[in-house]
Design a protein around this motif. Structure first.
Motif, PDB file in Angstrom:
ATOM      1  N   VAL A  87      -9.585 -27.346 -32.693  1.00  0.00           N
ATOM      2  CA  VAL A  87      -8.435 -26.339 -32.600  1.00  0.00           C
ATOM      3  C   VAL A  87      -8.701 -25.120 -32.143  1.00  0.00           C
ATOM      4  O   VAL A  87      -8.266 -24.511 -31.354  1.00  0.00           O
ATOM      5  N   GLN A  88      -9.968 -24.550 -32.610  1.00  0.00           N
ATOM      6  CA  GLN A  88     -10.621 -23.340 -31.835  1.00  0.00           C
ATOM      7  C   GLN A  88     -10.962 -23.433 -30.479  1.00  0.00           C
ATOM      8  O   GLN A  88     -10.424 -22.577 -29.734  1.00  0.00           O
ATOM      9  N   LEU A  89     -11.180 -24.516 -30.201  1.00  0.00           N
ATOM     10  CA  LEU A  89     -11.707 -24.746 -28.649  1.00  0.00           C
ATOM     11  C   LEU A  89     -10.356 -24.870 -27.868  1.00  0.00           C
ATOM     12  O   LEU A  89     -10.483 -24.103 -26.883  1.00  0.00           O
ATOM     13  N   LEU A  90      -9.395 -25.329 -28.336  1.00  0.00           N
ATOM     14  CA  LEU A  90      -8.153 -25.406 -27.491  1.00  0.00           C
ATOM     15  C   LEU A  90      -7.455 -23.989 -27.375  1.00  0.00           C
ATOM     16  O   LEU A  90      -6.774 -23.831 -26.654  1.00  0.00           O
ATOM     17  N   ASP A  91      -7.839 -23.154 -28.174  1.00  0.00           N
ATOM     18  CA  ASP A  91      -7.550 -21.775 -28.228  1.00  0.00           C
ATOM     19  C   ASP A  91      -8.402 -20.918 -27.441  1.00  0.00           C
ATOM     20  O   ASP A  91      -7.891 -19.524 -26.954  1.00  0.00           O
ATOM     21  N   GLU A  92      -9.472 -21.535 -26.652  1.00  0.00           N
ATOM     22  CA  GLU A  92     -10.341 -20.610 -25.931  1.00  0.00           C
ATOM     23  C   GLU A  92      -9.853 -20.549 -24.597  1.00  0.00           C
ATOM     24  O   GLU A  92      -9.534 -21.603 -23.932  1.00  0.00           O
ATOM     25  N   SER A 136      -1.136 -22.185 -32.708  1.00  0.00           N
ATOM     26  CA  SER A 136      -0.178 -21.027 -32.928  1.00  0.00           C
ATOM     27  C   SER A 136       1.069 -21.393 -31.828  1.00  0.00           C
ATOM     28  O   SER A 136       0.911 -22.128 -30.822  1.00  0.00           O
ATOM     29  N   SER A 137       2.228 -21.170 -32.018  1.00  0.00           N
ATOM     30  CA  SER A 137       3.223 -21.244 -31.154  1.00  0.00           C
ATOM     31  C   SER A 137       3.134 -20.873 -29.807  1.00  0.00           C
ATOM     32  O   SER A 137       3.691 -21.656 -28.905  1.00  0.00           O
ATOM     33  N   ASP A 138       2.502 -19.692 -29.600  1.00  0.00           N
ATOM     34  CA  ASP A 138       2.310 -19.079 -28.517  1.00  0.00           C
ATOM     35  C   ASP A 138       1.411 -20.179 -27.488  1.00  0.00           C
ATOM     36  O   ASP A 138       1.616 -20.586 -26.211  1.00  0.00           O
ATOM     37  N   GLN A 139       0.368 -20.689 -28.035  1.00  0.00           N
ATOM     38  CA  GLN A 139      -0.677 -21.412 -27.734  1.00  0.00           C
ATOM     39  C   GLN A 139      -0.105 -23.025 -27.408  1.00  0.00           C
ATOM     40  O   GLN A 139      -0.350 -23.780 -26.419  1.00  0.00           O
ATOM     41  N   GLN A 140       0.918 -23.318 -28.155  1.00  0.00           N
ATOM     42  CA  GLN A 140       1.551 -24.606 -28.109  1.00  0.00           C
ATOM     43  C   GLN A 140       2.324 -24.757 -26.870  1.00  0.00           C
ATOM     44  O   GLN A 140       2.396 -25.522 -26.044  1.00  0.00           O
ATOM     45  N   GLU A 169      -1.034 -15.760 -34.705  1.00  0.00           N
ATOM     46  CA  GLU A 169      -2.147 -15.726 -33.394  1.00  0.00           C
ATOM     47  C   GLU A 169      -2.963 -14.191 -33.774  1.00  0.00           C
ATOM     48  O   GLU A 169      -4.270 -14.332 -33.475  1.00  0.00           O
ATOM     49  N   THR A 170      -2.399 -13.162 -33.882  1.00  0.00           N
ATOM     50  CA  THR A 170      -3.212 -11.982 -34.147  1.00  0.00           C
ATOM     51  C   THR A 170      -2.329 -11.256 -35.536  1.00  0.00           C
ATOM     52  O   THR A 170      -1.281 -11.294 -35.592  1.00  0.00           O
ATOM     53  N   VAL A 171      -3.115 -10.526 -35.970  1.00  0.00           N
ATOM     54  CA  VAL A 171      -2.557  -9.485 -37.231  1.00  0.00           C
ATOM     55  C   VAL A 171      -3.288  -8.072 -36.903  1.00  0.00           C
ATOM     56  O   VAL A 171      -4.309  -7.821 -37.306  1.00  0.00           O
ATOM     57  N   TYR A 172      -2.507  -7.432 -36.190  1.00  0.00           N
ATOM     58  CA  TYR A 172      -2.711  -5.926 -36.026  1.00  0.00           C
ATOM     59  C   TYR A 172      -1.750  -5.178 -36.583  1.00  0.00           C
ATOM     60  O   TYR A 172      -2.108  -4.151 -36.928  1.00  0.00           O
ATOM     61  N   ALA A 173      -0.524  -5.463 -36.707  1.00  0.00           N
ATOM     62  CA  ALA A 173       0.407  -4.689 -37.175  1.00  0.00           C
ATOM     63  C   ALA A 173       1.170  -5.477 -38.365  1.00  0.00           C
ATOM     64  O   ALA A 173       1.469  -6.570 -38.449  1.00  0.00           O
ATOM     65  N   ILE A 174       1.658  -4.770 -39.290  1.00  0.00           N
ATOM     66  CA  ILE A 174       2.549  -5.463 -40.387  1.00  0.00           C
ATOM     67  C   ILE A 174       4.155  -4.831 -40.461  1.00  0.00           C
ATOM     68  O   ILE A 174       4.078  -3.714 -40.185  1.00  0.00           O
ATOM     69  N   TYR A 175       4.992  -5.699 -40.154  1.00  0.00           N
ATOM     70  CA  TYR A 175       6.455  -5.234 -39.887  1.00  0.00           C
ATOM     71  C   TYR A 175       7.162  -5.109 -41.330  1.00  0.00           C
ATOM     72  O   TYR A 175       7.324  -6.138 -42.033  1.00  0.00           O
ATOM     73  N   VAL A 176       7.426  -3.879 -41.770  1.00  0.00           N
ATOM     74  CA  VAL A 176       7.683  -3.517 -42.990  1.00  0.00           C
ATOM     75  C   VAL A 176       9.564  -3.721 -42.966  1.00  0.00           C
ATOM     76  O   VAL A 176      10.084  -2.988 -42.213  1.00  0.00           O
ATOM     77  N   LEU A 177      10.110  -4.474 -43.817  1.00  0.00           N
ATOM     78  CA  LEU A 177      11.785  -4.721 -43.535  1.00  0.00           C
ATOM     79  C   LEU A 177      12.268  -4.367 -45.018  1.00  0.00           C
ATOM     80  O   LEU A 177      11.887  -4.521 -46.177  1.00  0.00           O
ATOM     81  N   ASP A 178      13.485  -3.915 -44.773  1.00  0.00           N
ATOM     82  CA  ASP A 178      14.422  -3.462 -45.780  1.00  0.00           C
ATOM     83  C   ASP A 178      14.760  -4.864 -46.542  1.00  0.00           C
ATOM     84  O   ASP A 178      15.210  -5.864 -45.951  1.00  0.00           O
ATOM     85  N   PRO A 179      14.620  -5.116 -47.824  1.00  0.00           N
ATOM     86  CA  PRO A 179      14.626  -6.291 -48.486  1.00  0.00           C
ATOM     87  C   PRO A 179      16.029  -6.952 -48.667  1.00  0.00           C
ATOM     88  O   PRO A 179      16.443  -8.133 -48.744  1.00  0.00           O
ATOM     89  N   SER A 180      16.981  -6.061 -48.508  1.00  0.00           N
ATOM     90  CA  SER A 180      18.490  -6.388 -48.679  1.00  0.00           C
ATOM     91  C   SER A 180      18.977  -6.872 -47.313  1.00  0.00           C
ATOM     92  O   SER A 180      19.773  -8.028 -47.527  1.00  0.00           O
ATOM     93  N   ASP A 181      18.672  -6.355 -46.280  1.00  0.00           N
ATOM     94  CA  ASP A 181      19.119  -7.004 -45.185  1.00  0.00           C
ATOM     95  C   ASP A 181      18.132  -7.379 -43.829  1.00  0.00           C
ATOM     96  O   ASP A 181      18.681  -7.566 -42.751  1.00  0.00           O
TER      97      ASP A 181
END
Length: 198
Positions: free
Chosen positions: A60-65, A91-95, A165-177
Motif C-alpha cells: 500500500v505504501q509503495l503504491l502511494d509512492e 486514499s480516495s485521491d490515490q484511488q 491522505e494528510t492531516v495538516y488542518a482540522i475543520y471545526v463544525l457547528d454540531p447543529s448544522d
C-alpha cells in the motif's frame, strides 16, 4: 535470511518474490521509495509479481509512492484478490489517480468488485476532470464538532489519521448544522492544553 539495509536490487526482489518468508525478512527495513526504485527497473510482469508478494502494508505504501512508474500497468497484471484490497486501502485521491492510469477494460473489471462506498466515491471523483478543482482537491479531511476538547480531537486524529491522505488542518463544525466555524492547524492542536475546546 538477513534483512536488507540499503536499496534492494531489482533482481533480488524478483527472486525473493517466490519465497514469502525470505521476502518478508528482506523487506523488513526497506523504505517504499527504495522498493519503487527497484521495481521501476524490472519488466512490468516481474514488478507485478513482486507487488503481489510484498507484505500488504508495504505494498500500500509503495503504491502511494510518486516514484513508482507504471502503476496502472502493474495493477492490470494483479489478480483481483490482491488488487481489490490494495485499491480499497489507498486514499480516495490515490484511488482516482490509479483509475485514471488504467485501461478502460481494467477499470470496469475492478470497479464492479470494489465495495459499494469505494465504488461510489470513485465514480463521483472520476466525474471531475483531472485539472479541475474537484479533480485536484482532496475529499479526505478531519472534521470535528466545535464542542470537542483538544484531547478529544487528538484521540480522533489517532483513530482516523491513517485513512486520510494528510492531516495538516482540522475543520471545526457547528454540531447543529455541520457548517464550518473555523479551521485550526495540527500545530495548534498539539500546542494547546488538552482540556481547551477547539
Amino acid at each position: 535470511m538477513p534483512t536488507l539495509s540499503g536499496p534492494p536490487s531489482p533482481e533480488l526482489l524478483y527472486l525473493l518474490s517466490g519465497d514469502e518468508e525470505d521476502l518478508l525478512a528482506a523487506c523488513e527495513n526497506l523504505r517504499p521509495a527504495d522498493v519503487a526504485e527497484a521495481l521501476n527497473q524490472l519488466p512490468v510482469e516481474a514488478a507485478a509479481r513482486v507487488v503481489s508478494a510484498l507484505p500488504f502494508d508495504l505494498a500500500v505504501q509503495l503504491l502511494d509512492e510518486p516514484e513508482l512508474d507504471r502503476r496502472g500497468d502493474i495493477f492490470e497484471r494483479l489478480d483481483e484478490r490482491r488488487a481489490v484490497p490494495l485499491i480499497e486501502a489507498l486514499s480516495s485521491d490515490q484511488q482516482v489517480e490509479l483509475y485514471r492510469e488504467l485501461k478502460e477494460a481494467d477499470r470496469a473489471r475492478l470497479l464492479h468488485v470494489l465495495d459499494a462506498p469505494t465504488r461510489d466515491v470513485l465514480k463521483l471523483l472520476l466525474a471531475y476532470p483531472p485539472t479541475s478543482a474537484g479533480g485536484i482537491m482532496t475529499t479526505e479531511f478531519v472534521a470535528v464538532p466545535s464542542t470537542w476538547t483538544v484531547d478529544q480531537v487528538k484521540r480522533h486524529i489517532s483513530k482516523v489519521g491513517r485513512a486520510k491522505e494528510t492531516v495538516y488542518a482540522i475543520y471545526v463544525l457547528d454540531p447543529s448544522d455541520q457548517r464550518l466555524e473555523t479551521v485550526v492547524s495540527l500545530r495548534e492542536i498539539m500546542l494547546t492544553r488538552p482540556d481547551h475546546r477547539v
